[in-house]
Enzyme design. Structure first.
Site, PDB file in Angstrom:
ATOM      1  N   HIS A 356      72.539  60.798   5.738  1.00  0.00           N
ATOM      2  CA  HIS A 356      71.265  60.135   6.035  1.00  0.00           C
ATOM      3  C   HIS A 356      70.039  60.993   5.781  1.00  0.00           C
ATOM      4  O   HIS A 356      68.946  60.623   6.211  1.00  0.00           O
ATOM      5  CB  HIS A 356      71.209  59.699   7.503  1.00  0.00           C
ATOM      6  CG  HIS A 356      72.142  58.594   7.855  1.00  0.00           C
ATOM      7  ND1 HIS A 356      71.777  57.266   7.809  1.00  0.00           N
ATOM      8  CD2 HIS A 356      73.426  58.617   8.256  1.00  0.00           C
ATOM      9  CE1 HIS A 356      72.811  56.525   8.196  1.00  0.00           C
ATOM     10  NE2 HIS A 356      73.819  57.320   8.465  1.00  0.00           N
ATOM     11  N   LYS A 547      56.828  54.620  13.076  1.00  0.00           N
ATOM     12  CA  LYS A 547      58.055  55.368  12.762  1.00  0.00           C
ATOM     13  C   LYS A 547      57.945  56.700  13.480  1.00  0.00           C
ATOM     14  O   LYS A 547      56.886  57.036  14.003  1.00  0.00           O
ATOM     15  CB  LYS A 547      58.203  55.587  11.254  1.00  0.00           C
ATOM     16  CG  LYS A 547      56.925  56.132  10.591  1.00  0.00           C
ATOM     17  CD  LYS A 547      57.089  56.326   9.088  1.00  0.00           C
ATOM     18  CE  LYS A 547      56.978  55.062   8.279  1.00  0.00           C
ATOM     19  NZ  LYS A 547      58.141  54.743   7.509  1.00  0.00           N
ATOM     20  N   ARG A 548      59.054  57.485  13.503  1.00  0.00           N
ATOM     21  CA  ARG A 548      58.939  58.808  14.101  1.00  0.00           C
ATOM     22  C   ARG A 548      57.813  59.574  13.401  1.00  0.00           C
ATOM     23  O   ARG A 548      57.541  59.369  12.230  1.00  0.00           O
ATOM     24  CB  ARG A 548      60.255  59.574  13.964  1.00  0.00           C
ATOM     25  CG  ARG A 548      61.319  59.107  14.938  1.00  0.00           C
ATOM     26  CD  ARG A 548      62.605  59.879  14.768  1.00  0.00           C
ATOM     27  NE  ARG A 548      63.105  59.745  13.423  1.00  0.00           N
ATOM     28  CZ  ARG A 548      63.308  60.765  12.570  1.00  0.00           C
ATOM     29  NH1 ARG A 548      63.040  62.007  12.959  1.00  0.00           N
ATOM     30  NH2 ARG A 548      63.776  60.566  11.370  1.00  0.00           N
ATOM     31  N   LYS A 553      56.732  62.088   6.559  1.00  0.00           N
ATOM     32  CA  LYS A 553      56.364  60.676   6.563  1.00  0.00           C
ATOM     33  C   LYS A 553      54.854  60.489   6.382  1.00  0.00           C
ATOM     34  O   LYS A 553      54.379  59.394   6.150  1.00  0.00           O
ATOM     35  CB  LYS A 553      56.834  60.014   7.851  1.00  0.00           C
ATOM     36  CG  LYS A 553      58.363  60.001   7.992  1.00  0.00           C
ATOM     37  CD  LYS A 553      58.795  59.413   9.318  1.00  0.00           C
ATOM     38  CE  LYS A 553      60.290  59.477   9.580  1.00  0.00           C
ATOM     39  NZ  LYS A 553      61.075  58.435   8.897  1.00  0.00           N
ATOM     40  N   THR A 655      64.046  51.947   7.124  1.00  0.00           N
ATOM     41  CA  THR A 655      64.478  50.589   7.452  1.00  0.00           C
ATOM     42  C   THR A 655      63.302  49.818   8.047  1.00  0.00           C
ATOM     43  O   THR A 655      63.253  48.603   7.964  1.00  0.00           O
ATOM     44  CB  THR A 655      65.647  50.603   8.459  1.00  0.00           C
ATOM     45  OG1 THR A 655      65.351  51.560   9.483  1.00  0.00           O
ATOM     46  CG2 THR A 655      66.942  50.978   7.781  1.00  0.00           C
ATOM     47  N   LYS A 659      61.890  45.833   7.732  1.00  0.00           N
ATOM     48  CA  LYS A 659      61.482  44.948   8.833  1.00  0.00           C
ATOM     49  C   LYS A 659      60.084  44.389   8.572  1.00  0.00           C
ATOM     50  O   LYS A 659      59.809  43.215   8.844  1.00  0.00           O
ATOM     51  CB  LYS A 659      61.528  45.711  10.166  1.00  0.00           C
ATOM     52  CG  LYS A 659      62.948  46.124  10.568  1.00  0.00           C
ATOM     53  CD  LYS A 659      62.997  47.236  11.609  1.00  0.00           C
ATOM     54  CE  LYS A 659      64.389  47.882  11.605  1.00  0.00           C
ATOM     55  NZ  LYS A 659      64.439  49.196  12.294  1.00  0.00           N
TER      56      LYS A 659
HETATM   57  C1  NBG Z   1      67.394  58.584   8.760  1.00  0.00           C
HETATM   58  C2  NBG Z   1      66.504  58.629   7.526  1.00  0.00           C
HETATM   59  C3  NBG Z   1      65.952  57.257   7.190  1.00  0.00           C
HETATM   60  C4  NBG Z   1      67.083  56.251   7.132  1.00  0.00           C
HETATM   61  C5  NBG Z   1      67.896  56.301   8.409  1.00  0.00           C
HETATM   62  C6  NBG Z   1      69.072  55.364   8.368  1.00  0.00           C
HETATM   63  C7  NBG Z   1      68.194  60.536   9.999  1.00  0.00           C
HETATM   64  C8  NBG Z   1      68.962  61.814   9.932  1.00  0.00           C
HETATM   65  N1  NBG Z   1      68.061  59.865   8.872  1.00  0.00           N
HETATM   66  O1  NBG Z   1      65.286  57.296   5.964  1.00  0.00           O
HETATM   67  O2  NBG Z   1      65.463  59.537   7.741  1.00  0.00           O
HETATM   68  O3  NBG Z   1      66.583  54.957   6.950  1.00  0.00           O
HETATM   69  O4  NBG Z   1      68.398  57.605   8.609  1.00  0.00           O
HETATM   70  O5  NBG Z   1      69.860  55.595   7.262  1.00  0.00           O
HETATM   71  O6  NBG Z   1      67.739  60.174  11.054  1.00  0.00           O
END
Ligand code: NBG
Length: 816
Positions: A356, A547-548, A553, A655, A659
């Site tokens: 991920h 988002k975080r 980002k 994701t 949304k």
């Molecule tokens: C996160 C990514 C996102 C991705 C999500 C789900 C982690 C390690 N990874 O880009 O930063 O959409 O995983 O796959 O949290």
């Protein structure tokens, strides 16, 4: 669906629960009592399906997906369960007839925040889709007593508060004290011979016990209820006894507390975890409980463990559960007496690994010393896996020691450490990235040597999100409009959304579309007013980034644009610039100073901009505190512009981007993660693209990136950064944002300045498009119509076909 419950029956069960489960009479019932009574009434419906589902799987010996994830960011259960059961209207009516408002009760639910962000939410979307597609599945994870912290904002700064989600109880879970496993930690190993065979005994220093807590996860109107099994750590009795018998009562108590600590708290992301022993304990604890549970279930039907992989497909959600590879080997070798080769074949055929992240600092490694101290037997197994693996590598690439070093499960540089991604990659038969571009970059970069060795192991599965929660539940206005236009088949098959395309040319439909959006904006405006005091007009362009908070980002790039826009409006207050409300939301890791400073920056800019009489009517900035699944519900439906502006090559997928687009927001974004595929799907003309590509980023860095030159060349950029640096937004502490400016001018690791110009130009295109109301509405409808492939149902179908080789097992309920 069979056995739909009537309004009368629901009222009856509700009253009964209030009385028999909670011991309350209505006049004394608190809001929480009422919520719990309704939850329990609804849970009865879940349980009917659940019992039937488990029984069916048991009888059919169904092939089962085991989704191993340290995080499940589920969001509140009641609303989605009512939707999946088709009971929302019934519940609303039943509650109304009893004098209660359903929305008030829904609001009462505390969400289980057992995840940080996208990764945990993806696991939850996947559980939803697995059940909807009727695929037998168990989600295995950790029942953290405290989930992700609650975010408070004090004077513009993030303050973390413990998330006590269990304080008022959790009506959705069922504890199973009898489904419990012992998990060893520490100690040493002893070689021995067993029936003439070399074997190893692990003598752990301490043992904790994992107790199963079960939650049913419903499919959409199909009778399937799959299992989410989360483990809670407790002290083992035997251990308490031992200490007690020696008269060491306090020693026993301490042991007990140390055991329970393992599942106390979820670790926030983006912090250096190296050396965090408790985190490694968590990972091993849940993996061991889960695998022992799977073996237990498997042996109920008395079969030979050499066929375990025929029963189970284990998906490793990132490297957090990568210890499963070593633990499954240990169970098969040491506990069940399989030979190495047989155990290895089973392990590799069982496990698959999803990566991920491409951020090197986020790739897990554990110091060998710590690993060996906690898991001595597993370290031996890892060494043996590595020895055999590197023999294969040497056979393939004779003399290539550099490659051997790069592939090794052990990183020999610096302090030695175990590379968890390598363990997962070697122990899996499939490796996947989460968006096309991400998988390509894995192959080309992070896992390049593995790809060269085993190209056939690599597949891509682009992420998806559940349209049930994120469209139907979050955005009932839009969902109703879509239903009226094309029926409700899209809830099971999002490709049907394509049938909205012709409606782009229907003026009445476009007007209705806008009306729904405007009402959603009014709702969000009210939330913003309540929670932040900021007044945003529902007539403004709702420009949202949630988002975080992370430098990659680039929330601060968005801030730079906001400042530039403000300065432009001040110069020319009558310009034909659409009103804008810039909305932010997201948590920063508690130890990530720059991310926290960015939150403060957003608030400081908001304070100045929102108070400026010259621009107040045109621009507002707000930060929605405590962004989580519950609080995001009004956000996506109201958004018009979705900010997906990460540095190219950094966001694995995203994701949130899905949304937003599914709710009719247009994306402004870079060619990063799933943005690439979203743009392909919705059409380049319905997407606002800007910024460097991955290749452009590479070239720029190779040439030598000098951000200060950009600052010197670009007067707009200069004005923005000068204002920041001079303390215009921090009059009480003029140097407050200096670190941000300094970083941008010297290294600018995330290339904000390189993309600034292109981003601003693109925002001007947004303005032009927004002024043409019909054009914008058409683009918005097209986004929704073309987002079908970003349903998590599609993602799960991909996994089922390319990774798990598993099919549906429908459930029938007997009529009552
Ligand atoms: C996160 C990514 C996102 C991705 C999500 C789900 C982690 C390690 N990874 O880009 O930063 O959409 O995983 O796959 O949290």
């Amino acid at each position: 669906m069979a056995g739909d419950i009537t309004v009368e029956a629901l009222k009856h069960t509700f009253r009964h629960k209030l009385f028999a489960a909670l011991g309350r009479f209505p006049a004394a019932a608190t809001k929480n009592d009422l919520y719990v009574a309704l939850a329990l009434a609804v849970r009865d419906e879940l349980l009917r399906r659940w019992v039937k589902t488990s029984e069916t799987y048991f009888r059919a010996k169904s092939r089962t997906v085991c989704y191993f994830s340290a995080e499940f960011l589920l969001g509140p259960h009641l609303g989605i369960n009512l939707l999946n059961l088709g009971l929302e209207d019934h519940a609303r009516q039943a509650m109304a007839e009893l004098g209660y408002g359903l929305d008030v009760l829904l609001e009462q639910e505390e969400e289980p925040g057992l995840g940080n962000g996208g990764l945990g939410r993806l696991a939850a979307c996947f559980m939803d889709s697995l059940a909807t597609l009727q695929i037998p599945a168990i989600g295995y994870g950790i029942r953290y007593e405290f989930g992700i912290f609650d975010q408070l904002i004090r004077d513009g700064w993030q303050v973390e508060k413990t998330d006590k989600w269990l304080a008022l109880g959790n009506p959705w879970e069922i504890p199973r004290p009898e489904i419990a496993f012992d998990v060893g930690l520490g100690g040493h190993t002893e070689p021995m011979t067993e029936g003439g065979r070399y074997a190893v005994r692990w003598v752990p220093h301490r043992v904790v016990r994992g107790i199963a807590y079960d939650t049913a996860i419903l499919g959409y109107r199909n009778n399937t209820a799959n299992l989410l099994r989360l483990w809670k750590a407790e002290a083992t009795e035997s251990f308490d006894f031992a200490a007690f018998n020696q008269g060491d009562y306090w020693g026993a108590v301490e042991q007990k507390m140390a055991s329970e600590n393992i599942t106390k708290v979820l670790y926030p992301n983006d912090e250096l975890l190296r050396g965090q022993k408790l985190r490694l304990e968590q990972q091993y604890f849940f993996v061991s409980c889960s695998l022992q549970d799977m073996v237990r279930i498997y042996l109920q039907t008395g079969s030979d463990l050499r066929h375990l992989h025929e029963k189970y497909a284990v998906q490793l959600n990132d490297t957090h559960p990568a210890l499963a590879v070593a633990e499954l080997m240990r169970l098969l070798l040491d506990v069940h007496g399989l030979a190495w080769e047989a155990a290895w074949d089973v392990t590799r055929a069982t496990c698959a690994y999803t990566n991920h992240t491409l951020l090197p600092e986020a790739l897990e490694r554990w110091p060998v010393a710590l690993f060996g101290e906690l898991l001595p037997r597993h370290l031996e197994i890892v060494y043996e896996i590595n020895r055999r693996f590197l023999d294969v590598v040497r056979g393939r690439y004779p003399g290539d020691d550099a490659r051997v070093g790069r592939l090794s499960l052990i990183d020999e540089s610096g302090g030695r450490s175990v590379r968890m991604a390598h363990l997962a990659a070697v122990g899996s038969h499939r490796i996947n990235g989460v968006a096309a571009m991400h998988t390509d970059l894995l192959k080309a970069d992070v896992l390049r040597d593995f790809h060269a060795l085993w190209p056939e192991k690599f597949v891509n599965v682009t992420n998806g999100v559940t349209p049930r929660r994120f469209l139907a539940l979050a955005n009932p206005r839009l969902a109703r409009l879509i239903d009226e236009a094309i029926g409700d088949g899209w809830l099971r098959d999002t490709d049907e959304l394509q049938r909205l395309e012709p409606f782009t040319e229907d003026a009445a439909f476009r007007a209705a579309w806008r009306k729904a959006k405007r009402a959603n904006k009014a709702d969000l405006a009210e939330v913003l007013r309540d929670r932040t005091g900021v007044d945003a007009s529902p007539d403004a362009l709702f420009d949202v980034q949630v988002k975080r908070i992370h430098e990659y980002k680039r929330q601060h790039l968005n801030v730079l644009h906001t400042i530039a826009l403000w300065q432009r409006l001040r110069r020319d207050p009558d310009a034909e610039t659409p009103r804008r409300a810039v909305v932010f939301g997201g948590k920063a890791a508690p130890g990530y100073r720059t991310a926290k400073l960015i939150i403060k920056l957003i608030h400081s800019v908001a304070d100045v901009v929102n108070a400026d009489p010259l621009t107040r009517a045109r621009l507002r900035v707000a930060f929605l505190p405590d962004y989580n699944v519950k609080n995001c519900m009004p956000v996506f439906p109201a958004a018009e512009l979705s900010e997906q502006i990460s540095t190219a090559g950094k966001e694995a997928s995203g994701t949130g981007n899905m949304k937003f687009a599914m709710n009719g927001a247009l994306t402004i974004g870079t060619l990063d993660g799933a943005n690439v595929e979203i743009r392909e799907a919705v059409g380049a003309e319905n997407f606002f693209l800007f910024g460097l590509t991955v290749e452009g980023v590479r070239r720029l860095r190779a040439e030598g990136y000098r951000p200060r030159e950009l600052y010197e060349r670009d007067p707009v950029l200069r004005e923005v950064l000068d204002a920041l640096a001079s303390g215009a937004f921090s009059p009480d502490d003029r140097g407050l944002f200096r670190p941000i400016v300094d970083s941008l001018l010297t290294e600018d690791p995330w290339l904000l300045l390189a993309d600034f110009d292109s981003y601003l130009a693109c925002q001007r295109e947004v303005e032009t498009a927004y002024r043409d109301v019909d054009r914008w509405t058409r683009m918005s409808i097209r986004n929704v119509a073309r987002m079908g492939r970003f349903s998590s149902d599609r993602a799960i179908r991909d996994y089922a076909r390319d990774v798990w080789r598993v099919g549906p097992q429908p459930i029938t309920l007997e009529e009552e």
